[in-house]
Design a protein around this motif. Structure first.
Motif, PDB file in Angstrom:
ATOM      1  N   MET A  11      -9.179  -3.483  -6.121  1.00 18.30           N
ATOM      2  CA  MET A  11      -9.500  -2.481  -5.109  1.00 18.30           C
ATOM      3  C   MET A  11     -11.004  -2.253  -5.075  1.00 18.30           C
ATOM      4  O   MET A  11     -11.719  -2.540  -6.044  1.00 18.30           O
ATOM      5  CB  MET A  11      -8.772  -1.165  -5.392  1.00 18.30           C
ATOM      6  CG  MET A  11      -9.033  -0.544  -6.751  1.00 18.30           C
ATOM      7  SD  MET A  11      -8.084   0.988  -6.951  1.00 18.30           S
ATOM      8  CE  MET A  11      -8.291   1.274  -8.730  1.00 18.30           C
ATOM      9  N   CYS A  33      -3.375  -5.377   1.340  1.00 19.84           N
ATOM     10  CA  CYS A  33      -2.372  -4.441   0.839  1.00 19.84           C
ATOM     11  C   CYS A  33      -1.445  -3.922   1.934  1.00 19.84           C
ATOM     12  O   CYS A  33      -0.410  -3.308   1.632  1.00 19.84           O
ATOM     13  CB  CYS A  33      -3.032  -3.289   0.101  1.00 19.84           C
ATOM     14  SG  CYS A  33      -4.162  -2.289   1.092  1.00 19.84           S
ATOM     15  N   TRP A  57       1.205   2.767  -3.471  1.00 26.89           N
ATOM     16  CA  TRP A  57       0.034   2.921  -4.329  1.00 26.89           C
ATOM     17  C   TRP A  57      -0.668   4.257  -4.093  1.00 26.89           C
ATOM     18  O   TRP A  57      -0.833   4.676  -2.942  1.00 26.89           O
ATOM     19  CB  TRP A  57      -0.958   1.793  -4.067  1.00 26.89           C
ATOM     20  CG  TRP A  57      -0.454   0.433  -4.415  1.00 26.89           C
ATOM     21  CD1 TRP A  57       0.677   0.119  -5.104  1.00 26.89           C
ATOM     22  CD2 TRP A  57      -1.079  -0.817  -4.092  1.00 26.89           C
ATOM     23  NE1 TRP A  57       0.809  -1.244  -5.231  1.00 26.89           N
ATOM     24  CE2 TRP A  57      -0.258  -1.844  -4.612  1.00 26.89           C
ATOM     25  CE3 TRP A  57      -2.245  -1.155  -3.405  1.00 26.89           C
ATOM     26  CZ2 TRP A  57      -0.584  -3.188  -4.478  1.00 26.89           C
ATOM     27  CZ3 TRP A  57      -2.569  -2.496  -3.264  1.00 26.89           C
ATOM     28  CH2 TRP A  57      -1.749  -3.506  -3.803  1.00 26.89           C
ATOM     29  N   PRO A  78      -6.504   1.984   2.302  1.00 24.97           N
ATOM     30  CA  PRO A  78      -5.999   0.628   2.042  1.00 24.97           C
ATOM     31  C   PRO A  78      -7.125  -0.392   1.870  1.00 24.97           C
ATOM     32  O   PRO A  78      -7.251  -1.344   2.642  1.00 24.97           O
ATOM     33  CB  PRO A  78      -5.146   0.343   3.272  1.00 24.97           C
ATOM     34  CG  PRO A  78      -5.807   1.117   4.366  1.00 24.97           C
ATOM     35  CD  PRO A  78      -6.326   2.368   3.716  1.00 24.97           C
ATOM     36  N   CYS A 126     -12.860   3.260  -4.459  1.00 26.32           N
ATOM     37  CA  CYS A 126     -11.590   3.856  -4.034  1.00 26.32           C
ATOM     38  C   CYS A 126     -11.339   5.143  -4.817  1.00 26.32           C
ATOM     39  O   CYS A 126     -11.659   5.242  -6.006  1.00 26.32           O
ATOM     40  CB  CYS A 126     -10.431   2.896  -4.290  1.00 26.32           C
ATOM     41  SG  CYS A 126     -10.010   1.833  -2.907  1.00 26.32           S
ATOM     42  N   TYR A 137       0.794  -1.227   0.000  1.00 22.13           N
ATOM     43  CA  TYR A 137       0.000   0.000   0.000  1.00 22.13           C
ATOM     44  C   TYR A 137       0.829   1.281   0.000  1.00 22.13           C
ATOM     45  O   TYR A 137       0.443   2.262  -0.662  1.00 22.13           O
ATOM     46  CB  TYR A 137      -0.975  -0.012   1.178  1.00 22.13           C
ATOM     47  CG  TYR A 137      -1.818   1.232   1.280  1.00 22.13           C
ATOM     48  CD1 TYR A 137      -2.682   1.609   0.245  1.00 22.13           C
ATOM     49  CD2 TYR A 137      -1.745   2.054   2.411  1.00 22.13           C
ATOM     50  CE1 TYR A 137      -3.448   2.763   0.340  1.00 22.13           C
ATOM     51  CE2 TYR A 137      -2.512   3.198   2.508  1.00 22.13           C
ATOM     52  CZ  TYR A 137      -3.358   3.550   1.470  1.00 22.13           C
ATOM     53  OH  TYR A 137      -4.109   4.694   1.563  1.00 22.13           O
ATOM     54  N   GLU A 183       0.125   1.241   8.456  1.00 15.37           N
ATOM     55  CA  GLU A 183       1.041   1.500   7.350  1.00 15.37           C
ATOM     56  C   GLU A 183       2.381   1.995   7.865  1.00 15.37           C
ATOM     57  O   GLU A 183       2.451   2.835   8.771  1.00 15.37           O
ATOM     58  CB  GLU A 183       0.427   2.541   6.412  1.00 15.37           C
ATOM     59  CG  GLU A 183       1.315   2.909   5.231  1.00 15.37           C
ATOM     60  CD  GLU A 183       0.704   3.979   4.350  1.00 15.37           C
ATOM     61  OE1 GLU A 183       1.342   4.346   3.347  1.00 15.37           O
ATOM     62  OE2 GLU A 183      -0.410   4.455   4.674  1.00 15.37           O
TER      63      GLU A 183
END
Length: 252
Positions: A212, A189, A119, A124, A216, A116, A154
């Motif tokens: 996803m 992710c 990206w 996420p 998103c 993640y 994260e």
């Protein structure tokens, strides 16, 4: 094939889930043949042998646009329904797909990382389906996970050339996840994962589809360098454009 409550609970706890077999042998062989076709064409365009080409290049992206076999697999209703259930959404769209190849004796380890942080997604809400095109063993470079680490949030993106994560005493919890050809591993992710070099005498090819939540939104500030940024035509905060990031399936 549908995921049962125990599988959903396992994914929520561990951050990954082994499912299989997802593909019968003939479909695995069709994807292998499709990859051979693409490798032959791309190496010929560069005027080099396929062996030399595959020694230098180890990852190929957006194969769904290059061959109908990958386009069909990306939209497989069983796989997309599982992805939607694991994300907890109604519909999924593709972020991108890719093949990662580890030829025997010509590959290196991929260090510990989360996906993640690389990206440009606002949240996420995505999973990867890592589909084995060859038997993936500890010797050939199968996936390894730190179970449950996705729940810790994260972390900054890893420098793939210089960083090496040290789990300390937690390293005893690391799990190697070998799978036969045709089996898949869904992973969150934010899962922490790595793959060692292929020290076997067999190839280790994997087809990865990144799904996803269809709702998103685009956040280039989260990852300004990702190559998919060039394919986005909506402003920051917008839902991804359907042409390059199509909706490919939904929960049952």
């Amino acid at each position: 094939m549908e995921l049962n409550p125990a599988q959903l609970e396992s994914f929520a706890a561990a951050g990954y889930l082994v499912v299989g077999p997802l593909l019968p042998p003939e479909r695995v062989e069709r994807l292998r043949a499709a990859l051979d076709e693409l490798w032959n064409a791309w190496s010929a365009e560069l005027g080099v042998s396929r062996a030399a080409y595959c020694r230098v290049v180890s990852q190929w992206t957006n194969l769904w646009e290059s061959h109908p076999a990958f386009a069909e697999q990306l939209r497989d209703p069983v796989c997309t329904a599982m992805a939607a259930n694991l994300i907890g959404c109604r519909r999924v769209r593709v972020f991108h797909d890719h093949v990662i190849s580890k030829p025997p004796g010509q590959s290196s380890a991929v260090p510990w990382h989360q996906d993640y942080p690389y990206w440009p997604l606002q949240a996420p809400r995505a999973v990867s389906l890592w589909l084995a095109l060859d038997d993936a063993t500890p010797e050939s470079g199968c996936m390894h996970f730190m179970p449950g680490a996705h729940r810790e949030g994260e972390c900054p993106a890893v420098d793939f050339l210089n960083d090496s994560k040290d789990w300390g005493p937690r390293r005893l919890a690391v799990r190697a996840v070998p799978v036969p050809a045709g089996w898949g591993i869904f992973h969150h992710c934010l899962s922490w994962h790595t793959t060692p070099a292929n020290t076997s005498e067999r190839p280790r090819r994997a087809y990865i589809s990144i799904y996803m939540d269809a709702d998103c939104t685009y956040d280039p500030a989260h990852s300004q360098w990702h190559p998919m940024n060039a394919r986005v035509t909506v402003p920051p905060g917008g839902v991804f454009n359907d042409d390059n990031f199509p909706i490919v399936g939904e929960a049952p």
